[in-house]
Design a protein around this motif. Structure first.
Motif, short mmCIF file in Angstrom:
data_model
loop_
_atom_site.label_atom_id
_atom_site.label_comp_id
_atom_site.label_asym_id
_atom_site.label_seq_id
_atom_site.Cartn_x
_atom_site.Cartn_y
_atom_site.Cartn_z
N ALA A 157 -6.38 -4.63 0.97
CA ALA A 157 -5.34 -4.28 1.69
C ALA A 157 -5.36 -3.00 2.48
O ALA A 157 -5.47 -3.27 3.87
CB ALA A 157 -3.96 -4.03 1.04
N GLN A 158 -6.02 -1.90 2.01
CA GLN A 158 -6.36 -0.69 2.59
C GLN A 158 -7.38 -1.16 4.14
O GLN A 158 -7.38 -0.65 5.01
CB GLN A 158 -6.97 0.56 1.98
N VAL A 192 0.92 -1.24 -0.06
CA VAL A 192 -0.05 0.05 0.09
C VAL A 192 1.05 1.31 0.09
O VAL A 192 0.70 2.18 -0.84
CB VAL A 192 -0.89 -0.03 1.26
N LYS A 193 1.95 1.27 0.71
CA LYS A 193 2.83 2.34 0.77
C LYS A 193 3.44 2.83 -0.68
O LYS A 193 3.67 3.92 -0.74
CB LYS A 193 3.98 2.27 2.02
N ALA A 218 -5.16 -5.96 -11.12
CA ALA A 218 -5.02 -6.91 -10.03
C ALA A 218 -4.33 -6.17 -8.83
O ALA A 218 -4.79 -6.24 -7.75
CB ALA A 218 -4.27 -8.12 -10.49
N GLY A 219 -3.52 -5.31 -8.98
CA GLY A 219 -2.91 -4.41 -8.11
C GLY A 219 -3.64 -3.51 -7.40
O GLY A 219 -3.76 -3.61 -6.13
N LEU A 220 -4.61 -2.97 -8.21
CA LEU A 220 -5.77 -1.95 -7.59
C LEU A 220 -6.63 -2.80 -6.85
O LEU A 220 -7.25 -2.26 -5.61
CB LEU A 220 -6.50 -1.28 -8.70
N LYS A 264 0.53 -10.06 -11.78
CA LYS A 264 1.35 -9.07 -11.73
C LYS A 264 0.78 -7.85 -10.96
O LYS A 264 -0.33 -7.38 -11.42
CB LYS A 264 1.77 -8.55 -13.17
N LEU A 265 1.16 -7.12 -10.05
CA LEU A 265 0.66 -6.32 -9.10
C LEU A 265 1.05 -4.74 -9.53
O LEU A 265 0.47 -3.90 -9.38
CB LEU A 265 0.86 -6.59 -7.58
N LEU A 266 2.34 -4.56 -9.93
CA LEU A 266 2.73 -3.32 -10.28
C LEU A 266 3.51 -3.30 -11.61
O LEU A 266 4.08 -4.09 -12.14
CB LEU A 266 3.73 -2.91 -9.02
N THR A 267 3.26 -1.96 -12.14
CA THR A 267 4.02 -1.64 -13.50
C THR A 267 4.81 -0.61 -13.26
O THR A 267 4.80 0.48 -12.58
CB THR A 267 2.88 -1.29 -14.23
N ARG A 268 6.25 -0.93 -13.83
CA ARG A 268 7.22 0.03 -13.71
C ARG A 268 7.42 0.95 -14.80
O ARG A 268 7.43 0.47 -15.94
CB ARG A 268 8.45 -0.62 -13.11
#
Length: 313
Positions: free
Chosen positions: A70-71, A12-13, A62-64, A48-52
């Motif tokens: 999580a929040q 989350v951070k 999926a990350g959203l 995959k949760l994050l895109t760089r």
């Protein structure tokens, strides 16, 4: 791999910061450690949760979804921690409650003490029986926190909150004969020659009884003035006379066991019972807790519809 709250907090951070390096700085954690935590989450959820990119890091679809859950989970665990911490910080202190003599309030003392033992065991409850006008003076001067007293008329220095109205009954030795059956209400005019055992003239109930008898044109035959419920019960049951009390007091006191209790009419004798607190001294936090318990106990009493008690107007 198990999903723990540390990994979710880190994820989350990172999303909030938009950068692993900024998140590492905020969390005071090494970047490689955060990257490993994200990799572990992606391995567990198989997405995959994050895109760089050159502009930073953004969550995938999926990350959203994980971010929102999580929040919520993190807020719940934080609230749980707050609730657990508060549960160990029990209210403590000493709270004094005055109860008017010869009133139904005496029947409230045990339920109040039981509820306080369960809800607020660290609060010491001091209960005092005394005359209504003395109790109000103790409230005014801050020597007592609250009281249940007779009366609803304004008293300088205190606030009165009417709780209920209670009707007064004639309580006599068993087998006392009157000109009406025990099942019928007795007019006050029938008390002309009856020996009465009453509180002294300074007591609110005595003034109320005297006023009611005067309206019925009855001169009371006062045999004795007694301020103790147990002594009054013993005197009545020994045949020394009758008294006039709320039915709940006579029915609840062991010293009156077996006494005849008759309703009085023309006029009915009624008194308002009120919660008395200071109008200028705030209640302490423990006292507020006690007041809440007291009002809850009164509400439960009213739901039982006890004899001679009705809701205050």
């Amino acid at each position: 791999m198990s999903v723990d709250f540390t990994k979710l907090k880190s994820f989350v951070k990172i999303v909030d910061a938009g950068s692993v390096s900024r998140a590492a700085s905020i969390l005071r954690t090494a970047q490689p450690a955060l990257s490993q935590q994200v990799a572990a989450l992606e391995s567990h959820f198989k997405h995959k949760l994050l895109t760089r990119s050159n502009t930073g890091i953004t969550p995938t679809e999926a990350g959203l979804v994980l971010y929102r859950h999580a929040q919520l989970l993190l807020k719940q665990i934080e609230q749980a921690k707050i609730d657990i911490d508060n549960s160990s910080k029990s209210l403590a202190g000493r709270v004094s409650i005055g109860l008017a003599t010869y009133s139904t309030s005496s029947a409230l003392s045990l339920p109040i003490l039981k509820e306080m033992r369960v809800l607020h065991p660290q609060i010491i409850v001091h209960i005092n029986d005394s005359f209504g006008h003395v109790l109000s003076e103790l409230i005014m001067t801050g020597k007592m926190d609250m009281a249940i007293i007779y009366g609803s008329e304004p008293i300088k220095g205190v606030v009165l909150r009417p709780l209920f109205r209670e009707e007064l009954f004639l309580v006599s030795p068993p087998g006392t004969a009157f000109d009406k059956p025990a099942t019928e209400a007795l007019p006050l005019s029938s008390l002309t020659d009856v020996a009465l055992l009453l509180p002294s003239r300074g007591h609110f109930l005595r003034r109320l009884i005297d006023e009611s008898l005067a309206r019925a044109r009855v001169v009371p035959n006062v045999a004795s003035e007694i301020e103790s419920v147990s002594s009054l019960g013993a005197a009545v049951m020994d045949g020394l006379g009758s008294t006039i009390l709320p039915a709940s007091v006579a029915a609840g006191a062991s010293s009156f066991a077996g006494a005849d209790i008759r309703r009085l009419v023309r006029p009915v004798i009624e008194a308002t019972v009120s919660l008395c607190t200071s109008d200028h001294l705030p209640l302490s936090e423990p006292a507020v807790a006690v007041r809440s318990v007291l009002l809850d106990v009164v509400e439960k009493l009213m739901r039982k519809h006890p004899q001679g008690i009705r809701t205050a107007p």
